[in-house]
Design a protein around this motif. Structure first.
Motif, mmCIF file in Angstrom:
data_model
loop_
_atom_site.group_PDB
_atom_site.id
_atom_site.type_symbol
_atom_site.label_atom_id
_atom_site.label_comp_id
_atom_site.label_asym_id
_atom_site.label_seq_id
_atom_site.Cartn_x
_atom_site.Cartn_y
_atom_site.Cartn_z
ATOM 1 N N LYS A 129 -20.159 -34.763 -60.167
ATOM 2 C CA LYS A 129 -21.528 -35.203 -59.839
ATOM 3 C C LYS A 129 -22.339 -34.041 -59.271
ATOM 4 N N LEU A 130 -21.727 -33.277 -58.371
ATOM 5 C CA LEU A 130 -22.421 -32.128 -57.782
ATOM 6 C C LEU A 130 -22.741 -31.087 -58.852
ATOM 7 N N ALA A 131 -21.785 -30.802 -59.704
ATOM 8 C CA ALA A 131 -21.996 -29.820 -60.772
ATOM 9 C C ALA A 131 -23.134 -30.246 -61.691
ATOM 10 N N LYS A 132 -23.150 -31.513 -62.050
ATOM 11 C CA LYS A 132 -24.208 -32.015 -62.931
ATOM 12 C C LYS A 132 -25.574 -31.936 -62.254
ATOM 13 N N LEU A 133 -25.637 -32.340 -61.000
ATOM 14 C CA LEU A 133 -26.903 -32.316 -60.268
ATOM 15 C C LEU A 133 -27.463 -30.899 -60.172
ATOM 16 N N PHE A 134 -26.592 -29.931 -59.881
ATOM 17 C CA PHE A 134 -27.035 -28.543 -59.710
ATOM 18 C C PHE A 134 -27.071 -27.776 -61.033
ATOM 19 N N TYR A 194 -13.366 -31.219 -46.118
ATOM 20 C CA TYR A 194 -13.132 -32.308 -47.063
ATOM 21 C C TYR A 194 -13.060 -31.728 -48.467
ATOM 22 N N VAL A 195 -12.014 -32.070 -49.185
ATOM 23 C CA VAL A 195 -11.881 -31.648 -50.581
ATOM 24 C C VAL A 195 -12.367 -32.806 -51.440
ATOM 25 N N PRO A 196 -13.353 -32.565 -52.288
ATOM 26 C CA PRO A 196 -13.938 -33.663 -53.055
ATOM 27 C C PRO A 196 -13.027 -34.180 -54.157
ATOM 28 N N ASP A 254 -30.846 -35.921 -48.599
ATOM 29 C CA ASP A 254 -31.346 -36.005 -49.977
ATOM 30 C C ASP A 254 -30.195 -35.906 -50.974
ATOM 31 N N LEU A 255 -29.334 -34.918 -50.755
ATOM 32 C CA LEU A 255 -28.202 -34.719 -51.655
ATOM 33 C C LEU A 255 -27.270 -35.922 -51.623
ATOM 34 N N ALA A 256 -26.979 -36.402 -50.432
ATOM 35 C CA ALA A 256 -26.092 -37.558 -50.280
ATOM 36 C C ALA A 256 -26.619 -38.757 -51.061
ATOM 37 N N GLU A 257 -27.902 -39.007 -50.954
ATOM 38 C CA GLU A 257 -28.497 -40.146 -51.659
ATOM 39 C C GLU A 257 -28.409 -39.971 -53.176
ATOM 40 N N ARG A 258 -28.605 -38.763 -53.644
ATOM 41 C CA ARG A 258 -28.592 -38.523 -55.094
ATOM 42 C C ARG A 258 -27.211 -38.705 -55.703
ATOM 43 N N ILE A 259 -26.170 -38.388 -54.927
ATOM 44 C CA ILE A 259 -24.822 -38.531 -55.493
ATOM 45 C C ILE A 259 -24.069 -39.712 -54.884
ATOM 46 N N GLN A 260 -24.783 -40.516 -54.117
ATOM 47 C CA GLN A 260 -24.278 -41.784 -53.584
ATOM 48 C C GLN A 260 -23.067 -41.621 -52.665
ATOM 49 N N VAL A 261 -23.201 -40.718 -51.699
ATOM 50 C CA VAL A 261 -22.218 -40.574 -50.626
ATOM 51 C C VAL A 261 -22.981 -40.527 -49.307
ATOM 52 N N SER A 262 -22.273 -40.454 -48.207
ATOM 53 C CA SER A 262 -22.940 -40.366 -46.910
ATOM 54 C C SER A 262 -23.324 -38.922 -46.590
ATOM 55 N N ARG A 263 -24.279 -38.766 -45.693
ATOM 56 C CA ARG A 263 -24.647 -37.431 -45.230
ATOM 57 C C ARG A 263 -23.454 -36.764 -44.565
ATOM 58 N N GLN A 264 -22.616 -37.548 -43.890
ATOM 59 C CA GLN A 264 -21.434 -37.009 -43.234
ATOM 60 C C GLN A 264 -20.460 -36.405 -44.250
#
Length: 66
Positions: free
Chosen positions: A47-52, A38-40, A18-28
């Motif tokens: 994107k993560l900060a905005k979503l949360f 992995y360092v983003p 779900d999270l991956a789809e919302r921020i347009q990355v893979s589940r991996q």
């Protein structure tokens, strides 16, 4: 780099997929982030900060490097 993505996912009742789809990355990518393997990019962290609805500093914490 430490993070609390897994905690934030639980609070928002999101799976890794779900999270991956919302921020347009893979589940991996989400899995690697949560495991600290992995360092983003700045864009991904924002994107993560905005979503949360948190600051980047609320989600990510630099570890001391001695």
């Amino acid at each position: 780099m430490k993070n609390n993505i897994k905690v934030q996912r639980a609070i928002h009742n999101l799976t890794q997929q779900d999270l991956a789809e919302r921020i347009q990355v893979s589940r991996q990518t989400i899995n690697a982030l949560e495991a600290g393997k992995y360092v983003p990019s700045t864009v991904l962290a924002l994107k993560l900060a905005k979503l949360f609805d948190k600051s980047v500093n609320d989600i990510f914490e630099l570890e001391a490097t001695d």
